[in-house]
Design an enzyme around this catalytic site. Structure first.
Site, short mmCIF file in Angstrom:
data_model
loop_
_atom_site.label_atom_id
_atom_site.label_comp_id
_atom_site.label_asym_id
_atom_site.label_seq_id
_atom_site.Cartn_x
_atom_site.Cartn_y
_atom_site.Cartn_z
N SER A 47 6.58 9.72 -5.45
CA SER A 47 5.83 8.50 -5.79
C SER A 47 5.32 8.52 -7.23
O SER A 47 4.92 7.49 -7.76
CB SER A 47 4.66 8.31 -4.84
OG SER A 47 5.11 8.09 -3.52
N CYS A 251 2.31 4.29 3.12
CA CYS A 251 2.06 4.00 1.70
C CYS A 251 2.96 2.85 1.21
O CYS A 251 2.77 1.71 1.60
CB CYS A 251 2.24 5.28 0.87
SG CYS A 251 1.56 5.15 -0.80
N GLN A 255 3.65 -1.55 2.23
CA GLN A 255 3.86 -2.70 1.36
C GLN A 255 5.20 -3.38 1.65
O GLN A 255 5.30 -4.61 1.64
CB GLN A 255 3.77 -2.25 -0.10
CG GLN A 255 2.40 -1.69 -0.46
CD GLN A 255 2.43 -0.81 -1.69
OE1 GLN A 255 3.31 -0.92 -2.53
NE2 GLN A 255 1.45 0.09 -1.81
N HIS A 336 -1.82 8.64 3.19
CA HIS A 336 -0.80 9.63 3.54
C HIS A 336 -1.30 10.54 4.66
O HIS A 336 -1.98 11.53 4.40
CB HIS A 336 -0.44 10.48 2.31
CG HIS A 336 0.45 9.79 1.35
ND1 HIS A 336 1.83 9.85 1.43
CD2 HIS A 336 0.18 9.00 0.29
CE1 HIS A 336 2.37 9.14 0.44
NE2 HIS A 336 1.37 8.61 -0.26
N GLU A 338 0.30 12.66 6.34
CA GLU A 338 0.93 13.98 6.26
C GLU A 338 0.27 14.90 5.25
O GLU A 338 0.59 16.08 5.16
CB GLU A 338 2.41 13.83 5.92
CG GLU A 338 2.74 13.60 4.45
CD GLU A 338 2.36 12.22 3.90
OE1 GLU A 338 2.44 12.05 2.68
OE2 GLU A 338 2.00 11.35 4.71
#
Length: 360
Positions: A47, A251, A255, A336, A338
């Protein structure tokens, strides 16, 4: 010998420091992350593609680098800004120094920067385009590179971090999730495999028909870099498969799902990057501290409340942190769960993903 490094911003600011890592010049959007640890995970998080990462915690590199902490196959950030670089790390798993790590992936680093002042500047003015040099270049030329580079909204970054060929992991498991790979972090895959869910990791532009050939029980749209409105293939896939399979998003994936249901996305002033964002579950009232990395968010006013409900909100600024379809097995979170790096407060969200998938 001390090697000079320079950081130029699009407003004409020029900062000088000590260079480490690879000798080169790189440009990107300058962003800050607030985690006290986790520099390995952050640098390897897809990201951050297209961005120069500044870490607000002053000392970086003190526990070295281990490949066990990677969130992808290498560094994805374009450059690194720190207050102080530790040249002699201490950790039983350390394989190399931070500088060696950057050099391996041809990434420049600058230390000796007043990261507190630069963070305040970005909070006040918003993220800025920048250029980082660890080799000789004229000041005016570096500033020009910072100014003239494209805005991150004009870049197709997902194509640079998504897998090129499909990968299927643990085919022997009874359940399978197809991941639309927009820049998936390794910890997401690990979280699913720990729950004995096979993973089909697919390029972001895989067609819906091709996805169905892998016989998935659900789909997960991953995290990823840049502007989600540019990833039209993934948006279209969610539209076409929304009534066929459970769909989850993390994340960037939230969107993408929101866009598929006609909501709008906006670019945040400086985003959420770090491991200390408080998020409230509106259904249970529970508050969790979450790991986040995003510069775009869902516009709550654009959500069709007849089909989508907001399930989580950020307690710092009220941004949308979770959504769920009112009738279909579709849900997403902006944070997130994770971690990697960050707290594991919300790790159990994967249990909910798997429960929905197995009940469908």
């Amino acid at each position: 010998m001390v090697r000079e490094a320079k950081l130029a911003l699009e407003d004409g600011t020029l900062l000088r420091g000590e260079g480490f890592g690879f000798e080169t010049v790189k440009s990107g959007e300058v962003v800050f992350a607030t985690g006290m640890t986790g520099y390995v995970e952050a640098l390897t998080d897809p990201s951050y593609k297209g961005q120069i990462l500044m870490l607000t915690y002053p000392l970086q590199g003190n526990y070295g680098i281990s490949s066990r902490w990677y969130q992808s196959d290498g560094i994805k950030a374009e450059g690194l800004i720190v207050r102080e670089e530790c040249k002699k790390p201490s950790h039983h798993m350390a394989e190399k120094t931070l500088s060696d790590f950057l050099e391996e992936y041809e990434i420049p680093g600058i230390s000796g920067v007043d990261t507190r002042a630069l963070t305040i500047k970005i909070r006040e003015k918003g993220t800025m385009k920048g250029a980082l040099a660890t080799e000789d270049i004229e000041d005016d030329e570096l500033i020009r590179l910072a100014i003239e580079q494209p805005d991150i909204r004009e870049l197709d970054l997902v194509d640079k971090v998504s897998v090129k060929e499909p990968k299927v992991l643990h085919e022997e498991y009874n359940d399978r999730i197809a991941i639309i790979d927009c820049g998936t972090k390794n910890n997401i895959i690990k979280a699913l495999l720990e729950r004995e869910v096979s993973v089909a990791l697919l390029p972001y532009n895989t067609s819906p028909d091709k996805i169905l050939e892998y016989d998935p029980d659900a789909i997960l749209v991953s995290n990823g870099p840049g502007d989600p409105t540019r990833v039209k293939e993934a948006i279209e896939t969610v539209k076409r498969l929304s009534e066929r399979l459970p769909i989850f998003g993390i994340c960037f994936g939230q969107q993408i799902i929101a866009l598929a249901f006609n909501a709008k996305i906006y670019k945040m002033k400086f985003g959420h990057r770090g491991a200390n964002q408080p998020v409230k579950n509106l259904e249970t009232g529970e508050v969790a501290i979450t790991s986040q990395n995003h510069g775009f968010a869902v516009d709550p006013k654009s959500i069709d409340e007849k089909s989508i409900k907001i399930t989580h909100l950020n307690l710092n600024d009220g941004t949308v942190e979770g959504i769920q379809h009112r009738e279909l097995p579709i849900m997403a979170v902006q944070y997130h769960p994770e971690a990697g790096p960050g707290p594991h407060d919300t790790y159990k969200i994967f249990d909910k993903f798997v429960e929905i998938m197995r009940e469908y």
